[in-house]
Each structure stands twice: as structure tokens, then as C-alpha cells.
Design a protein around this motif. Structure first.
Motif, PDB file in Angstrom:
ATOM      1  N   ASN A  22       0.838  -1.202   0.008  1.00 47.90           N
ATOM      2  CA  ASN A  22       0.087  -0.029  -0.060  1.00 47.90           C
ATOM      3  C   ASN A  22       1.028   1.427   0.149  1.00 47.90           C
ATOM      4  OD1 ASN A  22      -2.484   1.508   0.141  1.00 47.90           O
ATOM      5  ND2 ASN A  22      -3.447  -0.201   1.279  1.00 47.90           N
ATOM      6  N   TYR A 140      -4.002  -1.349  -5.422  1.00 53.19           N
ATOM      7  CA  TYR A 140      -4.705  -0.215  -5.975  1.00 53.19           C
ATOM      8  C   TYR A 140      -5.709  -0.807  -7.117  1.00 53.19           C
ATOM      9  CZ  TYR A 140      -0.701   2.281  -3.939  1.00 53.19           C
ATOM     10  OH  TYR A 140       0.315   2.685  -2.965  1.00 53.19           O
ATOM     11  N   PHE A 282      -9.281   3.642  -3.147  1.00 49.03           N
ATOM     12  CA  PHE A 282      -8.663   3.179  -2.021  1.00 49.03           C
ATOM     13  C   PHE A 282      -9.157   1.698  -1.432  1.00 49.03           C
ATOM     14  CE2 PHE A 282      -8.898   7.766  -2.180  1.00 49.03           C
ATOM     15  CZ  PHE A 282      -7.743   8.175  -1.944  1.00 49.03           C
ATOM     16  N   CYS A 314     -14.183   2.357   3.078  1.00 49.79           N
ATOM     17  CA  CYS A 314     -13.562   1.492   1.935  1.00 49.79           C
ATOM     18  C   CYS A 314     -13.880   0.041   2.321  1.00 49.79           C
ATOM     19  CB  CYS A 314     -12.016   1.793   2.106  1.00 49.79           C
ATOM     20  SG  CYS A 314     -11.445   3.463   1.342  1.00 49.79           S
TER      21      CYS A 314
END
Length: 337
Positions: A22, A140, A282, A314
């Protein structure tokens, strides 16, 4: 292995590693931790591609003299004080543990592109644990040079430093994978069903980038637009029910439009008094969602006359998200497992 000499280095059983990646997080929200983190992040040529002779003096003497204070205050407002870490770190750890349980046949770990744990340290640890094959998975959904590509850069750079380099693969973007789309749609549907006041519109807010990058060939903008369309189709909604916008504008040049902070205010002025916002770019909640969307962007909407603002979290460690990632990983491991 009785034929191995007594003084031979230890030989470990071959393993397959899955390394999640990440963006990163500072180790703390004080000035020096923030400065180190922002310096690394904003020095990445994939993120800011201005000539170093022009950019670095401005970054080191002007921007990093002030920005660590404001950014640190923002991080402090969302910090997981119980664990002494940012929410992104907490969530990524939880995702890693959940995926390790889903994928017991491989070694699962995570790294950060900026800050700790570094990509190099985790590649080294996997190799030392006996991993002779590593699948690198940038978290991603949509490809961008400033996210997926730079994460891959760090991974490949780390591999080149290994005396015994493993065989490697990198997982591609996954925004149109049916399992991911289904998990995203489920999260929206559940949030919608739980709201007493139904929103007039859903805003899909993506992290922005300079428009110049799009004109140079970065496909991120198109991937975001398609993500919104796939989400709308999965929900069975009309086109005017979901809008695409971009947040986190930085610097003087034009970025991808519309800007979320301006768009939500315009929606309020148009009479859309109840909206929801989701952040499909995200994989885990972070400073851009918990502070920017739920803070600055919410305030812009309310100051323009908006009444009900709902942020849809998210996917984080939702079971459907973990199962979707596990399915994507298994597909990328074909031939190895």
C-alpha cells in the motif's frame, strides 16, 4: 540431505510469498516523523516529476518547513492512539491476517511504498524465510504511474539487491474483476439500505492526479470512469445517480476534474441536499478518506447548504473484499500452485 557438508549454509524448504503493498504511513504525527515521510513521498519522481534542481530546494526549504505541521494535525485527528499507528496501518495488518487465513498454502505479508515496513525489508525477510517465488500485489484497484508503477519500482529495486533473487510476478490492476465489483456494490447497497434519509446522488471520489499525466498516456482517469460505470451497472442505477470526481489536489497546475471538494458544494447549490460519497480507488481507509472526505469535503458540502453527508467506508477487511483479493491472488499464482 545427508550429502550436504556440515559447514554449508542452512537450506530452507521452498516457499511462495505474496507481498501486499500500500501507499504508506508516517510512524508518528510529530514534525520529524511527518517530515521524513513527506520528503520520501514527495521526492518520488512518479509522484512529482518536476526537475530535481527546481523541485528539491522548494520541497526541502519551503514545503517541508510548514506542511508537516498541518499534515501532522490531520493525522492526529484520525490516529489509532490505542495501537500507536495510523488507521491505514491497522487496516492493512488486518487485511494481511485475513488473507493469510484464506491462503494458508503461501506466506502472506505486507509492505509500504513510503515509510515502514519498507518494501526492501519485506522482500529480504521473505527470501530469508525461503521464498524462491514472490507475487507482488499493489493494493490499488486502478493502475496509475504514481501508485501501481512506483510500488513495482520499489519491489524490483529490492529484488536486484538480493544475492539469491527470487522468481517474481506482479499482480495487475483489478478494478474490473467481477469479485471486486461485487464487493464494492455490496458495500454501497448495505450502506444505502441502512440510511433513513436516502441520498440524492452517490459521488465516487478518486484520488486525483495532474491532467498532464493523462495527456502523457497514464490510463488512470479512464480506469476510474470505468469503475464508476461498472459499479452503477452492478447496482442497477441510472447514470445520473452516480458522479465521478477527483480529490487531493496539490500544487498550482490543473488536475483531473471535477474536483470533489468543489463538486459536492455545487451539488448542494443545485438542491442535492443529501449525498453519499464512496472512494473506490482506496483499498483501505486512510488520511484521504477519514480526514479529507469526512472532514474538508463534508464541510464544503454543508457550508453550501447540504444537509445529510454520508461517507461509505472503503472495503477494508470486509469478508467479500478479502475473498475477492484471495481469488485474484490465486488466479495470479496459477502455475506456481
Amino acid at each position: 540431505m545427508s550429502h550436504i557438508p556440515a559447514d554449508h549454509p542452512p537450506i530452507r524448504s521452498p516457499k511462495i510469498g505474496v507481498l501486499l503493498a500500500n501507499l504508506g504511513t508516517p510512524d508518528g504525527y510529530d514534525y520529524w516523523n511527518m517530515r521524513r515521510y513527506l520528503s520520501e513521498f514527495l521526492s518520488d519522481r512518479r509522484v512529482i516529476d518536476y526537475p530535481r534542481w527546481k523541485w528539491q530546494p522548494l520541497l526541502q526549504t519551503v514545503i517541508l518547513a510548514k506542511r508537516p505541521f498541518s499534515s501532522g494535525a490531520n493525522y492526529k485527528s484520525i490516529w489509532n492512539h490505542d495501537k500507536g499507528e495510523s488507521p491505514l496501518m491497522t487496516i492493512t495488518k488486518d487485511q494481511t491476517a485475513a488473507l493469510a487465513a484464506e491462503l494458508p498454502e503461501v506466506m502472506v505479508d505486507f509492505c509500504m511504498r513510503y515509510g515502514n515496513p519498507s518494501t526492501e525489508s519485506k522482500v529480504q525477510a521473505m527470501v530469508e524465510a525461503g521464498c524462491d517465488r514472490i507475487l507482488f500485489v499493489p493494493l490499488y484497484p486502478q493502475y496509475a504511474g504514481a501508485t501501481t508503477a512506483t510500488a513495482n519500482d520499489a519491489f524490483f529495486a529490492a529484488v536486484t539487491k538480493m544475492f539469491r533473487a527470487p522468481a517474481v510476478r506482479t499482480a495487475p490492476e483489478y478494478f474490473e474483476h467481477p469479485a471486486y465489483v461485487a464487493a464494492l456494490a455490496e458495500s454501497v447497497r448495505e450502506a444505502w439500505d441502512a440510511m433513513e434519509t436516502k441520498p440524492d446522488v452517490l459521488v465516487a471520489s478518486y484520488h486525483g492526479m495532474p491532467k498532464r499525466y493523462l495527456m502523457q498516456g497514464d490510463p488512470y482517469h479512464c480506469k476510474c470512469q470505468k469503475t464508476t460505470r461498472l459499479l452503477r451497472e452492478a447496482l442497477g442505477w441510472d447514470k445520473d445517480m452516480i458522479h465521478t470526481s477527483f480529490q487531493s489536489v496539490f500544487g498550482p497546475e490543473e488536475w483531473l476534474r471535477p474536483y470533489t471538494v468543489e463538486h459536492v458544494a455545487e451539488l448542494a447549490r443545485q438542491g442535492k441536499r443529501n449525498i453519499a460519497v464512496v472512494a473506490p480507488a482506496f483499498s483501505a481507509d486512510c488520511i484521504e478518506t477519514l480526514e479529507e472526505i469526512n472532514g474538508e469535503i463534508r464541510e464544503a458540502f454543508e457550508h453550501a447548504g447540504g444537509e445529510t453527508f454520508t461517507y461509505i467506508p472503503c472495503l477494508n477487511e470486509r469478508p467479500t473484499h478479502i475473498r475477492a483479493l484471495a481469488q485474484i491472488i490465486r488466479e495470479q499464482l496459477q502455475g506456481w500452485i
